[in-house]
Enzyme design. Structure first.
Site, PDB file in Angstrom:
ATOM      1  N   ILE A   4       0.835  -1.205   0.000  1.00 27.59           N
ATOM      2  CA  ILE A   4       0.000   0.000   0.000  1.00 27.59           C
ATOM      3  C   ILE A   4       0.863   1.246   0.000  1.00 27.59           C
ATOM      4  O   ILE A   4       0.664   2.146  -0.804  1.00 27.59           O
ATOM      5  CB  ILE A   4      -0.946   0.027   1.236  1.00 27.59           C
ATOM      6  CG1 ILE A   4      -1.844  -1.205   1.245  1.00 27.59           C
ATOM      7  CG2 ILE A   4      -1.763   1.318   1.285  1.00 27.59           C
ATOM      8  CD1 ILE A   4      -2.937  -1.200   0.204  1.00 27.59           C
ATOM      9  N   ALA A  18       9.318   6.240   4.650  1.00 25.70           N
ATOM     10  CA  ALA A  18      10.727   6.352   5.004  1.00 25.70           C
ATOM     11  C   ALA A  18      11.109   5.246   5.983  1.00 25.70           C
ATOM     12  O   ALA A  18      12.175   4.644   5.895  1.00 25.70           O
ATOM     13  CB  ALA A  18      10.992   7.716   5.628  1.00 25.70           C
ATOM     14  N   ASP A  33       2.375  12.274  15.261  1.00 25.21           N
ATOM     15  CA  ASP A  33       2.351  12.527  13.817  1.00 25.21           C
ATOM     16  C   ASP A  33       0.908  12.663  13.336  1.00 25.21           C
ATOM     17  O   ASP A  33       0.492  12.008  12.383  1.00 25.21           O
ATOM     18  CB  ASP A  33       3.067  11.378  13.087  1.00 25.21           C
ATOM     19  CG  ASP A  33       3.291  11.644  11.605  1.00 25.21           C
ATOM     20  OD1 ASP A  33       3.228  12.820  11.189  1.00 25.21           O
ATOM     21  OD2 ASP A  33       3.501  10.671  10.856  1.00 25.21           O
ATOM     22  N   GLN A  88       5.050   2.828   0.781  1.00 26.44           N
ATOM     23  CA  GLN A  88       6.459   2.623   1.058  1.00 26.44           C
ATOM     24  C   GLN A  88       6.938   3.928   1.668  1.00 26.44           C
ATOM     25  O   GLN A  88       7.135   4.908   0.973  1.00 26.44           O
ATOM     26  CB  GLN A  88       7.170   2.277  -0.261  1.00 26.44           C
ATOM     27  CG  GLN A  88       8.635   2.646  -0.356  1.00 26.44           C
ATOM     28  CD  GLN A  88       9.495   1.715   0.468  1.00 26.44           C
ATOM     29  OE1 GLN A  88       9.213   0.528   0.583  1.00 26.44           O
ATOM     30  NE2 GLN A  88      10.555   2.255   1.048  1.00 26.44           N
TER      31      GLN A  88
HETATM   32  N1  LIG Z   1      -5.073  -0.334   9.693  1.00 25.44           N
HETATM   33  C1  LIG Z   1      -5.184   0.216   8.483  1.00 25.44           C
HETATM   34  N2  LIG Z   1      -6.307   0.028   7.761  1.00 25.44           N
HETATM   35  C2  LIG Z   1      -6.418   0.569   6.526  1.00 25.44           C
HETATM   36  N3  LIG Z   1      -5.484   1.306   5.939  1.00 25.44           N
HETATM   37  C3  LIG Z   1      -4.350   1.543   6.608  1.00 25.44           C
HETATM   38  C4  LIG Z   1      -4.136   1.008   7.911  1.00 25.44           C
HETATM   39  N4  LIG Z   1      -2.922   1.386   8.328  1.00 25.44           N
HETATM   40  C5  LIG Z   1      -2.411   2.123   7.328  1.00 25.44           C
HETATM   41  N5  LIG Z   1      -3.253   2.227   6.284  1.00 25.44           N
HETATM   42  C6  LIG Z   1      -3.032   2.958   5.016  1.00 25.44           C
HETATM   43  O1  LIG Z   1      -1.643   2.999   4.745  1.00 25.44           O
HETATM   44  C7  LIG Z   1      -1.149   4.345   4.825  1.00 25.44           C
HETATM   45  C8  LIG Z   1       0.196   4.347   5.533  1.00 25.44           C
HETATM   46  O2  LIG Z   1       0.094   3.730   6.803  1.00 25.44           O
HETATM   47  P1  LIG Z   1       0.886   4.266   8.065  1.00 25.44           P
HETATM   48  O3  LIG Z   1       0.558   5.716   8.218  1.00 25.44           O
HETATM   49  O4  LIG Z   1       0.600   3.381   9.206  1.00 25.44           O
HETATM   50  O5  LIG Z   1       2.366   4.033   7.575  1.00 25.44           O
HETATM   51  P2  LIG Z   1       3.610   5.017   7.492  1.00 25.44           P
HETATM   52  O6  LIG Z   1       3.141   6.440   7.443  1.00 25.44           O
HETATM   53  O7  LIG Z   1       4.478   4.514   6.416  1.00 25.44           O
HETATM   54  O8  LIG Z   1       4.257   4.680   8.885  1.00 25.44           O
HETATM   55  P3  LIG Z   1       5.396   5.443   9.675  1.00 25.44           P
HETATM   56  O9  LIG Z   1       4.952   6.899   9.712  1.00 25.44           O
HETATM   57  O10 LIG Z   1       5.362   4.785  11.037  1.00 25.44           O
HETATM   58  O11 LIG Z   1       6.641   5.196   8.936  1.00 25.44           O
HETATM   59  C9  LIG Z   1      -2.234   5.121   5.566  1.00 25.44           C
HETATM   60  O12 LIG Z   1      -2.282   6.467   5.222  1.00 25.44           O
HETATM   61  C10 LIG Z   1      -3.496   4.388   5.140  1.00 25.44           C
HETATM   62  O13 LIG Z   1      -3.935   4.818   3.877  1.00 25.44           O
HETATM   63 MG   LIG Z   2       1.436   7.602   8.077  1.00 21.17          MG
END
Ligand SMILES: Nc1ncnc2c1ncn2[C@@H]1O[C@H](COP(=O)(O)OP(=O)(O)OP(=O)(O)O)[C@@H](O)[C@H]1O
Ligand SMILES: [Mg+2]
Lengths: 207, 295
Positions: free
Chosen positions: B45, B49, B181, B47
């Protein structure tokens, strides 16, 4: 009736997990004695079905144990006993056996899990026959030795066995705001919320 | 999380070896946990940092989940890196569990292997709040004059959403957790589960007006606790709100004026504590402004 092969997501393909549920088991003491005597023919996870709320709950404990098996970090002598203690949200192993395993003259319905996986030769030393058990031979063995009525391992059948007072106590669900805020009329909503907390409790143990 | 008895073992399942399509698409090697069979291949979904987020299924094929994987960082000392990743993910999992018990809307934890760098949580249906608000704003008059006139009238659903967000954050802060965040990307809007009776009453479907009103319906779920911390201080709470305020203004400039509704609802939900957090927010804003003047 037959043994069910559980398909659990993200489990190595050479690991096979079989499940059966027996109602009104009359010889829990005999089964318990086989475990205590380390009878190699009874390498099973025997679970008191009254502490289970659903298949998902069961899968969470099995997944956890299979994961520790793969990592080589089992906490008990084998994967089957790790499944039993895998149900626990706490680290007290003997208490976990007492709560989630068999208790002669108390346990009525028994959920059985059998895991078959490629063992290292050293692990096989206790077993005389080298043939791995099949679903058929396992089913044969279980129905021969368990005096109870087999029923399918469905959510409906599991729900019939559930002792919610115990589940609430063991998983510390009494008076939890996350559950209490849900309307008491919304039974399914409450059940789901509690299932979520139970699964999280299993997943987080030891962190 | 309903499960039905699973299919017989003869059923063909997706094996690690035939997820090549998924893997090629991913361009990254899958974490070991996702190389084992599942009914449908995992989908990458995002990628980020810090890590990758996959949509996959957990326990049973009918339970969707979000699996967060933090791969090892090649530039960090391997033992130190493993220790940091593990601690971070373990904390994230614990925070989620705590929130869930306290009734704060977050995903449930399904499984974790923090040492191996992953945690699997409940998949939240719907879309990020960011997407929903932009969809809503996209349907608004483009002309500034007209928009101003329309604002007073029919920003109702968006105002209501702002209030729900404020209440959710107050609930989070009350449990002693700050998010670290807060953005409209780190909140999901889960649509309400509809009663089927309504649609049968309306064979012609819903009007455009109604569809629009429904756009912002739903339950706000806070996600991504990767930077969360334990804190009860006004300062940390105010900083959480300030980060969201800034992110909101740059992501949704046309709705910036509605942020006050979020703060008002935060205060209402949080009571006395809320008042002092908002008071602190003014200091934090002031410092923020000074800093940006210098920098
Ligand atoms: N539990 C969930 N259910 C549905 N979609 C999710 C879920 N967790 C994340 N997503 C989708 O994936 C995207 C990125 O997830 P998340 O914000 O957890 O990761 P990240 O920003 O890469 O993490 P981090 O900031 O810890 O590096 C979210 O904006 C959302 O669209
Ligand atoms: Mg995020």
């Amino acid at each position: 009736m037959a043994l069910e092969t559980l398909q659990i997501e993200h489990v190595p393909s050479d690991h096979h997990v079989y499940a059966a549920l027996f109602r009104d088991v009359q010889n829990v003491d005999f089964l318990q004695a086989q475990l205590i005597g380390k009878n190699p023919e009874f390498e099973y996870a025997f679970i008191d079905a009254s502490v289970l709320i659903s298949r998902t709950h069961l899968f969470a404990a099995i997944f956890r144990a299979l994961n520790t098996l793969t990592e080589g970090t089992l906490q008990t002598p084998n994967v089957h006993s790790d499944i039993v203690i895998g149900l626990s949200p706490t680290n007290n192993i003997s208490e976990s056996y007492r709560r989630y395993g068999l208790t002669p003259f108390k346990t009525r319905d028994v959920l059985v899990i059998k895991v078959v996986y490629p063992k290292l030769s050293s692990e096989n030393s206790t077993i005389s026959s080298s043939e791995p058990p099949t679903p058929e031979s396992t089913w044969q063995h279980l129905t021969t030795h368990i005096q109870g009525t087999p029923v399918p391992v469905t959510d409906e059948e599991l729900a019939k066995s559930t002792d919610w007072a115990k589940v609430r106590k063991y998983y510390k669900l009494n008076g939890v705001p996350g559950v209490e805020r849900i309307d008491t009329a919304d039974e399914e909503g409450r059940r789901r919320e509690m299932e979520g907390l139970v699964v999280s409790g299993i997943a987080l143990r030891g962190l | 999380m309903d499960t039905s008895p699973s299919s017989p073992p003869t059923k063909k399942r997706k094996m690690a070896t035939d997820t090549t399509a998924a893997e090629q698409e991913h361009q990254f090697p899958l974490p070991a946990i996702l190389t084992h069979p599942s009914a449908t291949p995992p989908i990458l979904i995002t990628q980020g940092a810090e890590g990758r987020l996959y949509k996959t299924t957990f326990f049973s094929p009918n339970i969707p989940c979000a699996l967060k994987y933090r791969p090892p960082k090649p530039y960090r000392h391997p033992i130190l890196d493993a220790r940091l990743t593990k601690a971070r993910l373990a904390f994230e999992a614990k925070v989620l569990e705590r929130c869930r018990r306290e009734g704060v809307p977050v995903p449930a934890v399904y499984a974790q292997n923090a040492a191996a760098g992953w945690i699997a949580v409940e998949w939240i249906e719907g879309a990020p709040v960011r997407v929903k608000i932009n969809e809503w704003l996209g349907q608004r008059p483009k002309n500034e004059e007209e928009e101003k006139a329309a604002d007073a009238k029919d920003q109702g659903p968006l105002v209501e959403l702002m209030k729900r967000i404020g209440a959710a954050i107050a609930g989070l802060h009350r449990t002693g957790v700050v998010h670290g965040d807060l953005t409209t990307s780190n909140m999901m809007l889960r649509p309400p589960t509809r009663k089927t009776t309504r649609t049968t009453e309306q064979p012609n479907g819903v009007s455009e007006e109604e569809a629009k009103a429904k756009l912002l319906e739903g339950y706000v779920v806070i996600i991504d606790f990767g930077l969360a911390n334990q804190s009860q201080s006004d300062e940390d709470r105010a900083t959480d709100l300030y980060v969201l305020e800034r992110a909101f203004a740059s992501t949704h400039p046309r709705a910036e004026n509605l942020f006050e509704h979020l703060l008002e609802s935060y205060k209402q939900t949080f009571g006395k504590k809320g008042v002092s957090v908002l008071h602190k927010l003014e200091d934090v804003r002031m410092r923020g402004r000074k800093r940006s003047m210098i920098g």
